[in-house]
Design a protein around this motif. Structure first.
Motif, PDB file in Angstrom:
ATOM      1  N   ASP A 171       0.808  -1.213   0.000  1.00  0.00           N
ATOM      2  CA  ASP A 171       0.000   0.000   0.000  1.00  0.00           C
ATOM      3  C   ASP A 171       0.844   1.268   0.000  1.00  0.00           C
ATOM      4  N   ASN A 172       2.029   1.202   0.597  1.00  0.00           N
ATOM      5  CA  ASN A 172       2.834   2.413   0.695  1.00  0.00           C
ATOM      6  C   ASN A 172       3.721   2.651  -0.527  1.00  0.00           C
ATOM      7  N   LEU A 173       3.857   1.691  -1.453  1.00  0.00           N
ATOM      8  CA  LEU A 173       4.659   1.869  -2.660  1.00  0.00           C
ATOM      9  C   LEU A 173       3.857   2.675  -3.673  1.00  0.00           C
ATOM     10  N   LEU A 174       4.403   3.809  -4.105  1.00  0.00           N
ATOM     11  CA  LEU A 174       3.685   4.704  -5.009  1.00  0.00           C
ATOM     12  C   LEU A 174       4.185   4.609  -6.442  1.00  0.00           C
ATOM     13  N   ALA A 175       5.496   4.418  -6.622  1.00  0.00           N
ATOM     14  CA  ALA A 175       6.065   4.316  -7.965  1.00  0.00           C
ATOM     15  C   ALA A 175       7.343   3.496  -7.894  1.00  0.00           C
ATOM     16  N   GLN A 176       7.655   2.833  -8.996  1.00  0.00           N
ATOM     17  CA  GLN A 176       8.844   1.988  -9.055  1.00  0.00           C
ATOM     18  C   GLN A 176       9.476   2.141 -10.425  1.00  0.00           C
ATOM     19  N   ASN A 177      10.792   2.215 -10.472  1.00  0.00           N
ATOM     20  CA  ASN A 177      11.532   2.337 -11.719  1.00  0.00           C
ATOM     21  C   ASN A 177      12.044   0.949 -12.103  1.00  0.00           C
ATOM     22  N   LYS A 215       0.584   9.737  -9.067  1.00  0.00           N
ATOM     23  CA  LYS A 215       0.816  10.441 -10.334  1.00  0.00           C
ATOM     24  C   LYS A 215       2.275  10.879 -10.440  1.00  0.00           C
ATOM     25  N   ILE A 216       3.181   9.916 -10.389  1.00  0.00           N
ATOM     26  CA  ILE A 216       4.613  10.206 -10.452  1.00  0.00           C
ATOM     27  C   ILE A 216       5.283   9.197 -11.376  1.00  0.00           C
ATOM     28  N   GLN A 217       6.244   9.672 -12.180  1.00  0.00           N
ATOM     29  CA  GLN A 217       6.990   8.803 -13.088  1.00  0.00           C
ATOM     30  C   GLN A 217       8.479   8.965 -12.821  1.00  0.00           C
ATOM     31  N   LEU A 218       9.165   7.839 -12.611  1.00  0.00           N
ATOM     32  CA  LEU A 218      10.591   7.847 -12.307  1.00  0.00           C
ATOM     33  C   LEU A 218      11.460   7.445 -13.492  1.00  0.00           C
ATOM     34  N   ARG A 219      10.861   7.049 -14.592  1.00  0.00           N
ATOM     35  CA  ARG A 219      11.578   6.393 -15.684  1.00  0.00           C
ATOM     36  C   ARG A 219      12.856   7.113 -16.123  1.00  0.00           C
ATOM     37  N   ASP A 220      12.806   8.384 -16.411  1.00  0.00           N
ATOM     38  CA  ASP A 220      13.982   9.102 -16.907  1.00  0.00           C
ATOM     39  C   ASP A 220      14.681   9.911 -15.823  1.00  0.00           C
ATOM     40  N   GLY A 221      14.309   9.702 -14.576  1.00  0.00           N
ATOM     41  CA  GLY A 221      14.843  10.520 -13.501  1.00  0.00           C
ATOM     42  C   GLY A 221      16.256  10.139 -13.094  1.00  0.00           C
ATOM     43  N   PHE A 222      16.939  11.098 -12.484  1.00  0.00           N
ATOM     44  CA  PHE A 222      18.267  10.876 -11.934  1.00  0.00           C
ATOM     45  C   PHE A 222      18.493  11.891 -10.825  1.00  0.00           C
ATOM     46  N   ALA A 223      19.551  11.711 -10.071  1.00  0.00           N
ATOM     47  CA  ALA A 223      19.882  12.641  -8.987  1.00  0.00           C
ATOM     48  C   ALA A 223      21.315  13.124  -9.173  1.00  0.00           C
ATOM     49  N   GLN A 224      21.580  14.332  -8.707  1.00  0.00           N
ATOM     50  CA  GLN A 224      22.919  14.915  -8.795  1.00  0.00           C
ATOM     51  C   GLN A 224      23.277  15.571  -7.477  1.00  0.00           C
ATOM     52  N   VAL A 239      12.125  13.996 -12.864  1.00  0.00           N
ATOM     53  CA  VAL A 239      11.051  13.143 -12.361  1.00  0.00           C
ATOM     54  C   VAL A 239       9.752  13.916 -12.533  1.00  0.00           C
ATOM     55  N   HIS A 240       8.785  13.290 -13.189  1.00  0.00           N
ATOM     56  CA  HIS A 240       7.537  13.969 -13.524  1.00  0.00           C
ATOM     57  C   HIS A 240       6.481  13.688 -12.457  1.00  0.00           C
ATOM     58  N   ILE A 241       5.995  14.753 -11.817  1.00  0.00           N
ATOM     59  CA  ILE A 241       4.866  14.671 -10.892  1.00  0.00           C
ATOM     60  C   ILE A 241       3.744  15.482 -11.519  1.00  0.00           C
ATOM     61  N   LYS A 248      12.542   3.690  -6.208  1.00  0.00           N
ATOM     62  CA  LYS A 248      11.167   3.585  -5.707  1.00  0.00           C
ATOM     63  C   LYS A 248      10.770   4.872  -5.005  1.00  0.00           C
ATOM     64  N   VAL A 249       9.484   5.146  -5.008  1.00  0.00           N
ATOM     65  CA  VAL A 249       8.911   6.215  -4.191  1.00  0.00           C
ATOM     66  C   VAL A 249       7.833   5.563  -3.344  1.00  0.00           C
ATOM     67  N   TYR A 250       7.863   5.821  -2.046  1.00  0.00           N
ATOM     68  CA  TYR A 250       6.898   5.209  -1.136  1.00  0.00           C
ATOM     69  C   TYR A 250       6.632   6.143   0.027  1.00  0.00           C
ATOM     70  N   LEU A 251       5.581   5.841   0.759  1.00  0.00           N
ATOM     71  CA  LEU A 251       5.242   6.606   1.955  1.00  0.00           C
ATOM     72  C   LEU A 251       5.768   5.885   3.186  1.00  0.00           C
ATOM     73  N   LYS A 252       6.339   6.648   4.107  1.00  0.00           N
ATOM     74  CA  LYS A 252       6.823   6.097   5.360  1.00  0.00           C
ATOM     75  C   LYS A 252       6.431   7.081   6.450  1.00  0.00           C
ATOM     76  N   HIS A 253       5.538   6.663   7.330  1.00  0.00           N
ATOM     77  CA  HIS A 253       5.016   7.515   8.406  1.00  0.00           C
ATOM     78  C   HIS A 253       4.424   8.808   7.845  1.00  0.00           C
ATOM     79  N   GLY A 254       3.786   8.729   6.693  1.00  0.00           N
ATOM     80  CA  GLY A 254       3.124   9.879   6.092  1.00  0.00           C
ATOM     81  C   GLY A 254       4.009  10.766   5.236  1.00  0.00           C
ATOM     82  N   PHE A 255       5.297  10.474   5.158  1.00  0.00           N
ATOM     83  CA  PHE A 255       6.221  11.275   4.374  1.00  0.00           C
ATOM     84  C   PHE A 255       6.632  10.511   3.115  1.00  0.00           C
ATOM     85  N   ALA A 256       6.807  11.229   2.020  1.00  0.00           N
ATOM     86  CA  ALA A 256       7.264  10.614   0.773  1.00  0.00           C
ATOM     87  C   ALA A 256       8.764  10.377   0.857  1.00  0.00           C
TER      88      ALA A 256
END
Length: 158
Positions: free
Chosen positions: A11-17, A48-57, A68-70, A114-122
């Protein structure tokens, strides 16, 4: 009649790459919080989030999540922001230093898994990843298919 086992996402998993595991070899993972606006978190909770082309710097002692598209929140009116804006990731200084050192190596990048909720926080699970060559991708596909064939043969043997 036997019940089928269906694999449901938690239930807490919102998006997965899923593409990240195919394109990269994941060396290490870190959990990071994301600085979001009010309408963005509502949109993320709707999935409503897409991780497909996302990256971090890592830039100037901060980690930024990029590309990352929200999707804009439907009831958000003037408070909606740009769907592709850069978002700050919340990590400890030691973790940021480790990520900076890891990405200094050539061919290593930070990929959101992955993007998920943990204790109400993304939260975002970030992987320190090294890109695969096409022959590595073919090899991993071949291994995956072999495992599937073995599992099928064992199932039929019972």
């Amino acid at each position: 009649m036997a019940k089928r086992k269906t694999q449901k996402k938690p239930d807490n998993l919102l998006a997965q790459n899923k593409k990240a595991g195919h394109d990269y070899t994941i060396l290490d993972t870190y959990e990071a919080g994301v600085a979001l606006t009010g309408t963005e978190i509502k949109s993320v909770r709707d999935g409503k989030i897409q991780l497909r082309d996302g990256f971090a710097q890592v830039r100037r002692g901060e980690v930024w999540l990029e590309n990352v598209h929200i999707s804009p929140y439907k009831q958000g009116n003037q408070f909606n922001v740009d769907p592709l804006r850069n978002r700050k990731l919340l990590l400890h200084k030691k973790e940021i230093k480790k990520l900076g050192d890891a990405t200094a190596t050539e061919g290593v990048t930070l990929v959101p898994l992955k993007v998920y909720l943990k204790h109400g926080f993304a939260k975002v699970l970030i992987g320190v990843a090294k890109g695969k060559h096409t022959y590595d991708k073919r090899e991993s596909l071949k291994r995956k298919e072999q495992k599937r064939d073995i599992a099928r043969a064992l199932k039929e043997h019972r």
